[in-house]
Motif scaffolding. Structure first.
Motif, PDB file in Angstrom:
ATOM      1  N   ALA A   1       5.976   3.529  -6.554  1.00  0.00           N
ATOM      2  CA  ALA A   1       6.724   2.512  -5.819  1.00  0.00           C
ATOM      3  C   ALA A   1       5.847   1.900  -4.736  1.00  0.00           C
ATOM      4  N   PRO A   2       5.853   0.570  -4.612  1.00  0.00           N
ATOM      5  CA  PRO A   2       5.106  -0.041  -3.508  1.00  0.00           C
ATOM      6  C   PRO A   2       5.702   0.380  -2.181  1.00  0.00           C
ATOM      7  N   GLN A   3       4.850   0.450  -1.152  1.00  0.00           N
ATOM      8  CA  GLN A   3       5.311   0.918   0.148  1.00  0.00           C
ATOM      9  C   GLN A   3       4.958  -0.104   1.216  1.00  0.00           C
ATOM     10  N   THR A   4       5.890  -0.359   2.095  1.00  0.00           N
ATOM     11  CA  THR A   4       5.666  -1.262   3.217  1.00  0.00           C
ATOM     12  C   THR A   4       5.994  -0.546   4.515  1.00  0.00           C
ATOM     13  N   GLN A   5       5.514  -1.109   5.624  1.00  0.00           N
ATOM     14  CA  GLN A   5       5.797  -0.540   6.941  1.00  0.00           C
ATOM     15  C   GLN A   5       6.497  -1.600   7.769  1.00  0.00           C
TER      16      GLN A   5
ATOM     17  N   TRP B   1      10.139   6.036 -10.460  1.00  0.00           N
ATOM     18  CA  TRP B   1       9.246   5.672  -9.370  1.00  0.00           C
ATOM     19  C   TRP B   1       8.665   6.921  -8.727  1.00  0.00           C
ATOM     20  N   THR B   2       7.366   6.924  -8.520  1.00  0.00           N
ATOM     21  CA  THR B   2       6.721   7.986  -7.762  1.00  0.00           C
ATOM     22  C   THR B   2       6.722   7.576  -6.294  1.00  0.00           C
ATOM     23  N   LEU B   3       7.355   8.399  -5.447  1.00  0.00           N
ATOM     24  CA  LEU B   3       7.546   8.044  -4.044  1.00  0.00           C
ATOM     25  C   LEU B   3       6.653   8.885  -3.133  1.00  0.00           C
TER      26      LEU B   3
ATOM     27  N   GLN C   1      22.466  -0.447  -0.320  1.00  0.00           N
ATOM     28  CA  GLN C   1      21.248  -0.865  -1.018  1.00  0.00           C
ATOM     29  C   GLN C   1      20.154   0.192  -1.025  1.00  0.00           C
ATOM     30  N   TYR C   2      20.110   1.034   0.001  1.00  0.00           N
ATOM     31  CA  TYR C   2      18.969   1.919   0.197  1.00  0.00           C
ATOM     32  C   TYR C   2      19.364   3.395   0.158  1.00  0.00           C
ATOM     33  N   LEU C   3      18.396   4.217  -0.206  1.00  0.00           N
ATOM     34  CA  LEU C   3      18.489   5.661  -0.091  1.00  0.00           C
ATOM     35  C   LEU C   3      17.474   6.091   0.961  1.00  0.00           C
ATOM     36  N   TYR C   4      17.942   6.862   1.956  1.00  0.00           N
ATOM     37  CA  TYR C   4      17.116   7.235   3.104  1.00  0.00           C
ATOM     38  C   TYR C   4      16.624   8.672   2.956  1.00  0.00           C
ATOM     39  N   PHE C   5      15.344   8.876   3.274  1.00  0.00           N
ATOM     40  CA  PHE C   5      14.726  10.193   3.220  1.00  0.00           C
ATOM     41  C   PHE C   5      14.331  10.612   4.630  1.00  0.00           C
ATOM     42  N   THR C   6      14.604  11.852   4.978  1.00  0.00           N
ATOM     43  CA  THR C   6      14.258  12.328   6.311  1.00  0.00           C
ATOM     44  C   THR C   6      13.509  13.649   6.231  1.00  0.00           C
ATOM     45  N   ARG C   7      12.782  13.920   7.282  1.00  0.00           N
ATOM     46  CA  ARG C   7      12.151  15.220   7.476  1.00  0.00           C
ATOM     47  C   ARG C   7      12.519  15.674   8.870  1.00  0.00           C
ATOM     48  N   ALA C   8      12.879  16.938   9.009  1.00  0.00           N
ATOM     49  CA  ALA C   8      13.322  17.466  10.304  1.00  0.00           C
ATOM     50  C   ALA C   8      12.353  18.546  10.761  1.00  0.00           C
TER      51      ALA C   8
ATOM     52  N   MET D   1      11.185   9.263   8.718  1.00  0.00           N
ATOM     53  CA  MET D   1      12.228   8.652   7.900  1.00  0.00           C
ATOM     54  C   MET D   1      11.624   7.540   7.052  1.00  0.00           C
ATOM     55  N   LYS D   2      12.009   7.510   5.773  1.00  0.00           N
ATOM     56  CA  LYS D   2      11.666   6.422   4.875  1.00  0.00           C
ATOM     57  C   LYS D   2      12.919   6.057   4.096  1.00  0.00           C
ATOM     58  N   ARG D   3      12.869   4.873   3.468  1.00  0.00           N
ATOM     59  CA  ARG D   3      13.979   4.497   2.602  1.00  0.00           C
ATOM     60  C   ARG D   3      13.432   3.739   1.404  1.00  0.00           C
ATOM     61  N   VAL D   4      14.152   3.839   0.287  1.00  0.00           N
ATOM     62  CA  VAL D   4      13.759   3.140  -0.930  1.00  0.00           C
ATOM     63  C   VAL D   4      14.876   2.188  -1.340  1.00  0.00           C
ATOM     64  N   ASP D   5      14.486   0.991  -1.724  1.00  0.00           N
ATOM     65  CA  ASP D   5      15.424   0.010  -2.251  1.00  0.00           C
ATOM     66  C   ASP D   5      15.755   0.414  -3.684  1.00  0.00           C
ATOM     67  N   LEU D   6      17.016   0.707  -3.966  1.00  0.00           N
ATOM     68  CA  LEU D   6      17.405   1.212  -5.275  1.00  0.00           C
ATOM     69  C   LEU D   6      17.389   0.140  -6.358  1.00  0.00           C
ATOM     70  N   THR D   7      17.186  -1.113  -5.988  1.00  0.00           N
ATOM     71  CA  THR D   7      17.089  -2.166  -6.992  1.00  0.00           C
ATOM     72  C   THR D   7      15.640  -2.477  -7.355  1.00  0.00           C
ATOM     73  N   THR D   8      14.709  -2.258  -6.423  1.00  0.00           N
ATOM     74  CA  THR D   8      13.306  -2.623  -6.663  1.00  0.00           C
ATOM     75  C   THR D   8      12.352  -1.432  -6.631  1.00  0.00           C
ATOM     76  N   GLY D   9      12.755  -0.326  -6.017  1.00  0.00           N
ATOM     77  CA  GLY D   9      11.865   0.815  -5.870  1.00  0.00           C
ATOM     78  C   GLY D   9      10.901   0.688  -4.714  1.00  0.00           C
ATOM     79  N   VAL D  10      11.002  -0.383  -3.923  1.00  0.00           N
ATOM     80  CA  VAL D  10      10.103  -0.563  -2.776  1.00  0.00           C
ATOM     81  C   VAL D  10      10.446   0.459  -1.696  1.00  0.00           C
ATOM     82  N   LEU D  11       9.425   1.168  -1.226  1.00  0.00           N
ATOM     83  CA  LEU D  11       9.600   2.218  -0.220  1.00  0.00           C
ATOM     84  C   LEU D  11       9.138   1.701   1.129  1.00  0.00           C
TER      85      LEU D  11
END
Length: 397
Positions: free
Chosen positions: A42-46, A142-144, A157-164, A170-180
């Motif tokens: 998956a492409p990744q943006t900041q 998608w490889t994230l 629209q998004y699925l959020y990933f967290t680390r504690a 925190m990151k999120r992926v667009d479930l329609t495009t796979g963009v992270l």
């Protein structure tokens, strides 16, 4: 004394956004997916700021969509892992598809439109997000690059990933495009605790100097934490605004005897935030109780006391809101009703155990955890609290 840390993620809970279209059979889906699966990174943006798309929900609290529960059922062998639709109204379980990711660790799943998404870490530690059509079995993978982060929240629209940990992410992926997207956080955020609309309840450290040591550096870390506060606050990611709820020393407040008081967040209900508070002594726990306050931290009060040796209570939730607290007892369960402060003990009847409450349902009923034979039990709240555990059984597959 180490602080009680919030258990943030519940791996292997399902998420739902809307009910799927009528699926093909499990065998058809598995066979089709084998020939059409594709894999990509998956492409990744900041980003510097971000807005939530709709309303945030927790992964655990999003398992239920109206009267349908989606879940994974694990058999005796890996090939028996099945994604299942549990129709609570029709009292029927339907297999939707089988999964064949041998050795993988399943950490989250959801249905959106006619697509079933599930997240795994494979044997090599790669994070893979699968999107499988429930109509024709076609699949995208998608490889994230989420670095051992786990699905914690979702919106429209998004699925959020967290680390504690001491440096949360925190990151999120667009479930329609796979963009992270790599998402910005307030400085020294350590915990993600809850959501409300489009904002997050977080905990962050207020240190006398910027934190540049890890818990593994024990002496330096402890020295810094002695002068550090922890702040619980609401964070609006669209504006960056922080609204303080509570603030206390990192190692906890002290009671009249000088004992440190631990705090564990339990959840929210009817505009109140609930916490488990207890003094941790060398001889055990003391003065355990449930406290609540307003969403802004005002009006702190004790709701009820707990039996210390049982520790923190479990919660029964419905749509992200606490309905009950409960604890196991030698004879069954003790249920606490926060709205009234009532405590009620449910005892075993003969050799039959008290079924543990798994989640609240929209129609005022209670779903009991999956039974040993793969069936479920649905009861009215009134019957359950009266000790009548003879509700509707949803047979196993």
């Amino acid at each position: 004394m180490k602080r009680i840390l919030l258990p943030l993620l519940t791996a292997a809970f399902c998420l739902t956004a809307c009910a799927p279209a009528a699926p093909a059979s499990a065998s058809e889906l598995s066979a089709t997916a084998e020939t059409t699966a594709t894999a990509e990174s998956a492409p990744q943006t900041q980003v510097d700021t971000f807005s939530v798309a709709g309303t945030l929900r927790e992964v655990e609290d999003a398992a239920l969509q109206e009267n349908v529960l989606y879940t994974l059922q694990f058999g005796d062998t890996p090939e028996d892992t099945t994604f299942v639709k549990v129709d609570l109204q029709a009292a029927q379980q339907t297999p939707l598809c089988k999964l064949e990711d041998w050795g993988a660790s399943y950490v989250g799943w959801l249905v959106k439109g006619d697509t079933f998404y599930y997240m795994i870490y494979d044997e090599d530690g790669n994070a893979l997000l699968h999107g499988r059509s429930l109509t024709d079995g076609s699949e995208t993978v998608w490889t994230l690059a989420v670095d051992r982060q786990y699905p914690a929240y979702l919106d429209d629209q998004y699925l959020y990933f967290t680390r504690a940990d001491y440096t949360a992410g925190m990151k999120r992926v667009d479930l329609t495009t796979g963009v992270l997207e790599d998402l910005p956080l307030p400085a020294q955020t350590t915990q993600f605790m809850d959501v409300d609309g489009s904002r997050f309840l977080i905990a962050r450290l207020l240190t006398p100097v910027p934190m540049n040591v890890s818990p593994e550096e024990t002496e330096q870390y402890d020295a810094l934490m002695q002068n550090t506060e922890i702040e619980y606050c609401w964070w609006d990611p669209a504006t960056g605004a922080l609204e303080k709820v509570l603030r206390e020393p990192y190692y906890g407040e002290e009671d009249a005897q000088g004992n440190r008081i631990d705090r564990l967040y339990l959840g929210k209900a009817e505009g109140k935030l609930y916490f488990y508070r207890v003094a941790s002594l060398e001889t055990g726990l003391e003065n355990g109780r449930v406290e609540r306050c307003g969403m802004d931290g005002s009006g702190v009060e004790t709701v009820f006391a707990l039996v210390d040796e049982r520790g923190a209570p479990s919660v029964l939730k419905q749509a992200g809101e606490i309905r009950w607290f409960w604890q196991s007892t030698p004879n069954g369960l003790m249920v606490y009703l926060p709205a009234t402060g009532q405590q009620q003990e449910l005892t075993m009847q003969g050799e039959n155990h008290v079924p543990w409450p798994d989640r609240g349902l929209p129609d005022g009923k209670v779903l009991s955890s999956q039974q040993e034979d793969g069936s479920y039990l649905v009861m009215s709240e009134e019957d359950y609290l009266a000790g009548n555990f003879t509700g509707t059984t949803i047979p196993a597959l």
